[in-house]
Design a protein around this motif. Structure first.
Motif, PDB file in Angstrom:
ATOM      1  N   THR A 131      44.100  40.150  34.462  1.00 51.75           N
ATOM      2  CA  THR A 131      42.805  39.383  33.948  1.00 51.75           C
ATOM      3  C   THR A 131      42.339  40.478  32.874  1.00 51.75           C
ATOM      4  N   GLY A 132      41.856  39.918  31.959  1.00 54.93           N
ATOM      5  CA  GLY A 132      41.461  40.838  30.686  1.00 54.93           C
ATOM      6  C   GLY A 132      40.735  40.181  29.655  1.00 54.93           C
ATOM      7  N   ARG A 133      40.353  40.620  28.427  1.00 54.36           N
ATOM      8  CA  ARG A 133      39.957  40.378  27.452  1.00 54.36           C
ATOM      9  C   ARG A 133      40.742  40.229  26.262  1.00 54.36           C
ATOM     10  N   ASP A 186      43.136  41.329  23.315  1.00 56.49           N
ATOM     11  CA  ASP A 186      43.958  42.411  22.924  1.00 56.49           C
ATOM     12  C   ASP A 186      43.211  42.884  21.588  1.00 56.49           C
ATOM     13  N   THR A 188      38.878  44.383  33.902  1.00 55.20           N
ATOM     14  CA  THR A 188      40.272  44.178  33.530  1.00 55.20           C
ATOM     15  C   THR A 188      41.267  44.731  34.844  1.00 55.20           C
ATOM     16  N   ASP A 194      45.244  44.725  36.869  1.00 56.25           N
ATOM     17  CA  ASP A 194      46.570  44.290  36.508  1.00 56.25           C
ATOM     18  C   ASP A 194      47.365  45.087  37.701  1.00 56.25           C
TER      19      ASP A 194
END
Length: 429
Positions: free
Chosen positions: A352-354, A356, A422, A424
């Motif tokens: 889950t992240g914003r 790139d 974030t 992973d």
């Protein structure tokens, strides 16, 4: 010289009896123990251990502390958990080829229960309330059959629905459940893929903004058969679609895809289960979602079981979430349970992240404005899964729907979060 006087004991010894138990020597049972007592039960530890029943009374009242309900907004779902749902037939629009049949059946239709049984109270409530069964059959012809069921007249009252989709042996085709309009609906969808058949089932949730939809999909895949299962969730207030696939025959194969886009205040949940219960089966799970707006919340829980008879299994599951603004939350929990070491491979991943920043920089360096660059990144992220459906007309519609979602949230997307959590995690065996 012997004496019959007993030796002196400083600490009296109490007889070890069932009544004293751990209380002997002054010890007492720990307050959180005693799971072997008649009034206590060991909590369910894995997905495969969940009880199954079509009777709502077999499941206790949902409290929100259960592992499969802990994220859900129960206040909005409560009408679907109490029972007493309207399970009568409903209007729908069907567009189909000659080799695809659809008909209403009675509540005691022998096809009911072919693919599985409910594992939670919501599914059991719908199962108990059914008064009619919608049966869809894909026949074994030389053509690739199709049928689209558009359902838009459920209304705002609590309702139940039951659908059985059957692909005959060596049949091939696609079934689309196109859900629109208002709904307060709990539904069970059974999918039976006979030996050698190849079937795609698409469940599209394009509800009105205030709709509440809870759905459980059960799939049984036969010998050397293939099921592609796609869940697309865009509209609705609360949408919870939980698909499970049982690979119970040698050579059974499944690909399970999901695409979702959560806006402000929207809750979207998917609990995916793949049970490898036969030799040489294959499973692929890939769910992708985007979130924008205050209070947007998505939940993905992926469970894979490779049973003791699952020799030669090849399985992988992953979930990816793209966070577009502040104020969103994405819960992602992959689980993998392996009971045999003789497998081809198994693994899972979650991230889950914003955005790139390098992708955005690359596009902007080519003269593309920032807003357009963000749109292209999101589309590229989600279209990868949409294009797996294999129905060009439906794919184009979904891409247009995603673009509309982005357009409606353009003002907040233009101001990305300075910081975003974030995470992973990847594991393989």
């Amino acid at each position: 010289m012997s004496s019959t006087t007993p030796p002196h004991i400083d600490q009296p010894i109490e007889p070890a009896t069932a009544a004293t138990g751990t209380a002997q020597h002054g010890a007492k049972a720990h307050s959180d123990g005693g799971w072997d007592a008649p009034d206590k039960k060991v909590p369910v530890q894995t997905r495969s251990e969940r009880p199954q029943s079509g009777d709502i009374d077999a499941f206790p009242t949902v409290t929100g502390r259960e592992v499969n309900w802990k994220f859900a907004p129960l206040a909005k779902l409560q009408p679907l958990l109490d029972g007493g749902l309207d399970g009568t037939a409903y209007p729908f629009l069907a567009r189909q080829s000659d080799g695809a049949d659809v008909e209403w059946g009675r509540s005691d239709d022998p096809r009911v229960g072919t693919a599985g049984l409910p594992e939670d109270r919501a599914a059991a409530a719908a199962w108990t309330a059914r008064d009619a069964v919608l049966a869809v059959t894909i026949k074994a012809t030389e053509a690739h059959e199709f049928i689209t069921l558009t359902r838009s007249d459920f209304g705002a009252q609590p309702r139940a629905a039951h659908t059985v989709i059957t692909a005959e042996a060596h049949a091939q085709g696609i079934v689309v459940l196109d859900n629109r309009g208002k709904a307060l609906l709990s539904e069970n969808v059974e999918i039976v893929v006979r030996d050698g058949a190849r079937l795609t089932v698409v469940s599209l949730q394009d509800w009105d903004d205030d709709a509440v939809h809870v759905s459980t999909h059960f799939a049984e895949v036969g010998r050397d058969a293939f099921l592609k299962h796609v869940v697309v969730s865009l509209g609705g207030d609360v949408v919870r679609v939980n698909p499970s696939t049982h690979l119970g025959a040698q050579g059974a194969d499944t690909e399970m895809y999901g695409v979702y886009f959560a806006d402000a205040g929207q809750y979207i949940e998917q609990q995916v289960y793949v049970n490898h219960d036969a030799p040489n089966t294959r499973g692929r799970v890939n769910y992708k979602g985007a979130l924008q707006g205050q209070g947007a919340h998505t939940v993905w829980i992926g469970d894979v079981l490779i049973g003791r008879t699952g020799d030669g299994t090849d399985s992988y599951e992953q979930n990816r979430n793209l966070v577009l603004t502040d104020g969103t939350r994405a819960d992602s929990i992959p689980n993998l349970e392996i009971e045999t070491g003789n497998i081809e491979g198994a693994g899972h991943a979650s991230a889950t992240g914003r955005f790139d920043d390098e992708q955005l920089f690359y596009l902007q360096s080519r003269g593309i404005p920032e807003e357009e660059a963000r749109r292209l990144v999101v589309l590229g992220f989600l279209v990868e899964v949409i294009q797996k459906i294999g129905a060009p007309e439906l794919e184009e519609r979904l891409i247009a729907a995603v673009e509309q979602e982005l357009a409606e949230g353009r003002s907040v997307i233009a101001a990305p979060a300075e910081t975003a959590p974030t995470a992973d995690a990847e594991a393989s065996a």
